[in-house]
Design a protein around this motif. Structure first.
Motif, mmCIF file in Angstrom:
data_model
loop_
_atom_site.group_PDB
_atom_site.id
_atom_site.type_symbol
_atom_site.label_atom_id
_atom_site.label_comp_id
_atom_site.label_asym_id
_atom_site.label_seq_id
_atom_site.Cartn_x
_atom_site.Cartn_y
_atom_site.Cartn_z
ATOM 1 N N CYS A 40 24.294 -65.726 45.239
ATOM 2 C CA CYS A 40 23.180 -65.246 46.057
ATOM 3 C C CYS A 40 23.728 -64.639 47.339
ATOM 4 N N CYS A 41 22.828 -64.076 48.130
ATOM 5 C CA CYS A 41 23.200 -63.481 49.416
ATOM 6 C C CYS A 41 22.812 -64.455 50.520
ATOM 7 N N ARG A 42 23.526 -64.401 51.608
ATOM 8 C CA ARG A 42 23.167 -65.263 52.730
ATOM 9 C C ARG A 42 23.318 -64.506 54.052
ATOM 10 N N ALA A 43 22.223 -64.485 54.808
ATOM 11 C CA ALA A 43 22.294 -63.977 56.177
ATOM 12 C C ALA A 43 22.276 -65.200 57.071
ATOM 13 N N SER A 44 23.211 -65.291 58.006
ATOM 14 C CA SER A 44 23.186 -66.448 58.899
ATOM 15 C C SER A 44 23.199 -65.987 60.347
ATOM 16 N N VAL A 45 22.481 -66.706 61.177
ATOM 17 C CA VAL A 45 22.336 -66.294 62.572
ATOM 18 C C VAL A 45 23.014 -67.272 63.522
ATOM 19 N N ALA A 46 23.428 -66.738 64.639
ATOM 20 C CA ALA A 46 23.914 -67.541 65.754
ATOM 21 C C ALA A 46 23.140 -67.058 66.985
ATOM 22 N N PHE A 47 23.295 -67.770 68.083
ATOM 23 C CA PHE A 47 22.503 -67.437 69.277
ATOM 24 C C PHE A 47 22.833 -66.044 69.819
ATOM 25 N N TYR A 48 24.019 -65.503 69.469
ATOM 26 C CA TYR A 48 24.376 -64.177 69.991
ATOM 27 C C TYR A 48 23.767 -63.041 69.172
ATOM 28 N N ASN A 49 23.019 -63.380 68.134
ATOM 29 C CA ASN A 49 22.293 -62.335 67.403
ATOM 30 C C ASN A 49 21.004 -62.013 68.148
ATOM 31 N N ASP A 50 20.409 -60.883 67.745
ATOM 32 C CA ASP A 50 19.150 -60.500 68.383
ATOM 33 C C ASP A 50 18.225 -59.836 67.365
ATOM 34 N N LYS A 51 17.068 -59.447 67.842
ATOM 35 C CA LYS A 51 16.040 -58.856 67.002
ATOM 36 C C LYS A 51 16.576 -57.609 66.295
ATOM 37 N N VAL A 100 19.453 -56.975 41.513
ATOM 38 C CA VAL A 100 20.674 -56.404 42.102
ATOM 39 C C VAL A 100 21.660 -57.539 42.371
ATOM 40 N N HIS A 101 22.883 -57.335 41.921
ATOM 41 C CA HIS A 101 23.912 -58.353 42.100
ATOM 42 C C HIS A 101 24.232 -58.522 43.597
ATOM 43 N N PRO A 102 24.370 -59.775 44.050
ATOM 44 C CA PRO A 102 24.641 -60.018 45.480
ATOM 45 C C PRO A 102 25.843 -59.249 46.028
ATOM 46 N N HIS A 103 26.858 -59.027 45.206
ATOM 47 C CA HIS A 103 28.009 -58.274 45.720
ATOM 48 C C HIS A 103 27.659 -56.819 45.978
ATOM 49 N N ASP A 104 26.743 -56.293 45.178
ATOM 50 C CA ASP A 104 26.286 -54.928 45.449
ATOM 51 C C ASP A 104 25.434 -54.912 46.715
ATOM 52 N N VAL A 105 24.632 -55.959 46.886
ATOM 53 C CA VAL A 105 23.798 -56.038 48.095
ATOM 54 C C VAL A 105 24.702 -56.040 49.320
ATOM 55 N N SER A 106 25.676 -56.932 49.319
ATOM 56 C CA SER A 106 26.517 -57.039 50.509
ATOM 57 C C SER A 106 27.380 -55.798 50.681
ATOM 58 N N GLY A 107 27.794 -55.184 49.571
ATOM 59 C CA GLY A 107 28.579 -53.951 49.659
ATOM 60 C C GLY A 107 27.784 -52.824 50.294
ATOM 61 N N ILE A 108 26.549 -52.671 49.868
ATOM 62 C CA ILE A 108 25.725 -51.589 50.410
ATOM 63 C C ILE A 108 25.318 -51.891 51.852
ATOM 64 N N LEU A 109 25.017 -53.147 52.133
ATOM 65 C CA LEU A 109 24.686 -53.519 53.511
ATOM 66 C C LEU A 109 25.862 -53.268 54.446
ATOM 67 N N SER A 110 27.071 -53.493 53.915
ATOM 68 C CA SER A 110 28.256 -53.234 54.725
ATOM 69 C C SER A 110 28.315 -51.767 55.136
ATOM 70 N N GLY A 111 27.917 -50.897 54.207
ATOM 71 C CA GLY A 111 27.869 -49.468 54.513
ATOM 72 C C GLY A 111 26.844 -49.147 55.591
ATOM 73 N N GLU A 112 25.893 -50.026 55.755
ATOM 74 C CA GLU A 112 24.870 -49.843 56.798
ATOM 75 C C GLU A 112 25.200 -50.665 58.046
ATOM 76 N N ASN A 113 26.452 -51.135 58.106
ATOM 77 C CA ASN A 113 26.910 -51.916 59.274
ATOM 78 C C ASN A 113 26.226 -53.269 59.420
ATOM 79 N N VAL A 114 25.890 -53.854 58.295
ATOM 80 C CA VAL A 114 25.290 -55.191 58.331
ATOM 81 C C VAL A 114 26.210 -56.124 57.548
ATOM 82 N N ALA A 115 26.707 -57.164 58.190
ATOM 83 C CA ALA A 115 27.644 -58.084 57.538
ATOM 84 C C ALA A 115 26.930 -59.365 57.131
#
Lengths: 154, 411
Positions: B380-391, B345-360
């Motif tokens: 590729c896709c990248r998820a990055s975290v900061a301290f204000y994220n949670d489980k 799956v192309h990363p842009h499709d991944v991020s596009g569909i995740l956006s529909g699920e409220n995940v940036a």
């Protein structure tokens, strides 16, 4: 941040064209081929056209490249649509499609002419993906304008 | 891990996250969210001390000038340069501009034809293209340090690439794609032994690691305020005083001159010499507030929480057989960034569909095209975290990937 737009883009038709593209192959005896690049992601696509230059009819269209589902489905729909159409008609359809993706409203007749490709209209509301939907069509325009130049030079 | 990542005492500090309670914002490596105190500081500047710094001799302008000086002191202390050396803090618009400043003003003072500039293959384009151009202008050669598939640059590779011709090593401290920390201290040692200079791109390290430029023993250090919860548009360049002092200015014009005649001008001292035109004083003031906010929570506490989030993210990702991890498998080696691909799956499709699920998340080449090509991919896709994220944010990501897996039938 609504769910509806993004998910609705990935319609059953789009997913089907992405998973099983009919026109994704290299056309050995292509009259024209042209590379298109999506500057927003670096994706590359090659479009092939077999044109009868006596009748000005596109006999076959195909594409290759590693691109996203939207680009791939859009290219596959376009290739199917172009087969058997005149160059003039291809230009008109391209104008309709790109206009639609840029946000123009289409008449029911125009939508019918674009067939399945008209279903991609909702992408006009997703600016980040507009270039994906347009990639094949813009590559087509590249071929057609080069062809025009060649013919004018003769 | 003793940290409770299900609890989130920090989200309330961030107005955007409060307004979007269902959003899993996992793109802080691109730009962080800003806390209320930073937004308030920006407003406070305009309400209480708005005047052009440096120019006016009246009270407001003096306060504006002071606020910039205070921000320099705070930043100098924050990166271990020492508060007393605050005049070696130069404000730019972003890390890219800081690095361009060096490529235009510093590089010509040391680079000659046949010399070498050494960078790593994991540079962001902002620490790559300025050196490509500087090398072209000087007739110098751009040499790359390559890493293994875990993002590690070996001692052997460093020894091999850094030699008598190496005048500059410019390396990213933490990779924006792989999340790994590079051995910049060792690189500094090696290039100094050859009589060259060490530049560190700290855009991705400053938000996650306690930086001490004296300990790193680098000559220049660049970063951006917007990745450490400050406003967009504020970049920082720290440099050794004697080097900054010897460099010609980058941009010229107002505020960077001592005196001007019809045909010539005398430059101001460092740092004003490098700060032509009106600065974003409110942004600088708000960047100061962002650092105070970080100190109040504690960078070590943030780092601990981010490590716990990263470990949980890596663990949950393992549940999905169609995920291909890009970079180190060990989550302890990743600061903030977790890159991956979904098979087929192309990363842009991944991020596009995740956006529909409220995940940036971010998808694309991450301004590191040569690195991705070197790793054998285009995007590729990248998820990055900061301290204000949670489980919950990470669970949302996994759930969304599960939906995607179903849609594309990649299970």
């Amino acid at each position: 941040m609504s769910n509806s737009t993004t998910t609705s883009i990935y319609s059953a038709a789009l997913m089907d064209h992405n998973a099983h593209p009919d026109y994704k192959y290299e056309l050995e005896d292509a009259t024209y081929s042209h590379d298109g690049i999506n500057a927003s992601c670096g994706d590359e696509m090659t479009l092939y056209l077999k044109v009868n230059n006596d009748t000005n009819v596109i006999e076959e269209a195909s594409f290759t490249g590693h691109v996203c589902a939207i680009s791939q489905a859009s290219a596959d729909m376009m290739a199917g649509l172009l087969e058997g159409e005149s160059i003039e008609e291809a230009k008109r359809l391209s104008g309709l499609f790109i206009g639609m993706i840029q946000g123009n409203e289409l008449s029911d007749e125009d939508k019918e002419d674009l067939d399945e490709a008209a279903e991609l209209q909702s992408i006009s509301r997703m600016p980040a993906r507009v270039k994906c939907a347009e990639l094949a069509w813009r590559t087509l325009n590249g071929i057609l304008s080069e062809r025009d130049k060649e013919l004018a030079g003769k | 891990m003793s940290i409770d990542i299900a609890a989130n005492p920090y989200k309330k500090d961030f107005p955007l996250l409060v307004k979007h309670p269902d959003l899993a914002f996992l793109d802080s490596a691109a730009t962080a969210q800003r806390p209320e105190v930073v937004l308030a500081a920006e407003r406070e500047f305009y309400e209480t001390m708005n005047a052009n710094p440096l120019r006016g001799l009246y009270e407001l302008s003096i306060r504006a000038t002071e606020s910039i000086g205070n921000a320099r002191k705070h930043i100098a202390a924050f990166i271990g340069a020492g508060e007393e050396n605050y005049r070696d803090i130069v404000f730019t618009r972003n890390t890219s501009e800081s690095l361009n400043l060096l490529a235009y003003s510093f590089a010509p003072t040391v680079l000659e034809e046949g010399d070498e500039v050494c960078i790593t293959i994991m540079e962001h384009h902002s620490n790559m293209i300025p050196w490509q151009q500087a090398c072209k202008r000087a007739g110098a050669k751009l040499v790359y340090l390559y890493c293994d598939e875990n993002g590690q640059i070996s001692e052997e590779e460093m020894q091999k690439k850094i030699g008598p011709k190496t005048k500059i090593v410019s390396a990213v401290h933490v990779s924006n794609v792989l999340g790994v920390e590079n051995p910049v201290k060792r690189l500094a040692e090696l290039v100094h032994a050859q009589g060259g200079y060490m530049i560190v791109d700290g855009a991705q390290s400053v938000p996650h690691i306690k930086v001490d430029v004296k300990d790193l023993d680098c000559d220049f250090f660049a970063f951006s305020g917007h990745k450490i919860f400050g406003p967009m548009g504020i970049g920082v360049l720290w440099g050794r005083h004697e080097l900054l002092d010897a460099m010609p200015p980058f941009l010229t014009g107002g505020e960077m001159i001592e005196s001007v005649s019809e045909q010539d001008a005398v430059w101001s001292e460092v740092p004003e010499k490098f700060e032509a035109g009106t600065q974003d004083a409110a942004g600088i003031y708000a960047t100061d507030a962002a650092l105070t906010y970080v100190e109040q929570i504690g960078l070590d506490k943030m780092e601990e929480r981010e490590a716990a989030l990263m470990a949980y993210l890596a663990e949950r990702m393992e549940e999905l057989p169609y995920i291909e991890v890009v970079g180190p498998k060990d989550p302890a080696k990743r600061y903030g960034a977790f890159s991956f691909n979904v098979k087929g799956v192309h990363p842009h499709d991944v991020s596009g569909i995740l956006s529909g699920e409220n995940v940036a998340i971010r998808a694309g080449h991450h301004c590191a095209q040569p690195l991705l090509l070197y790793m054998g991919m285009h995007t590729c896709c990248r998820a990055s975290v900061a301290f204000y994220n949670d489980k919950h944010d990470i669970d949302s990501l996994i759930d969304a990937l599960d939906v995607l897996g179903g849609m594309f039938n990649v299970k």
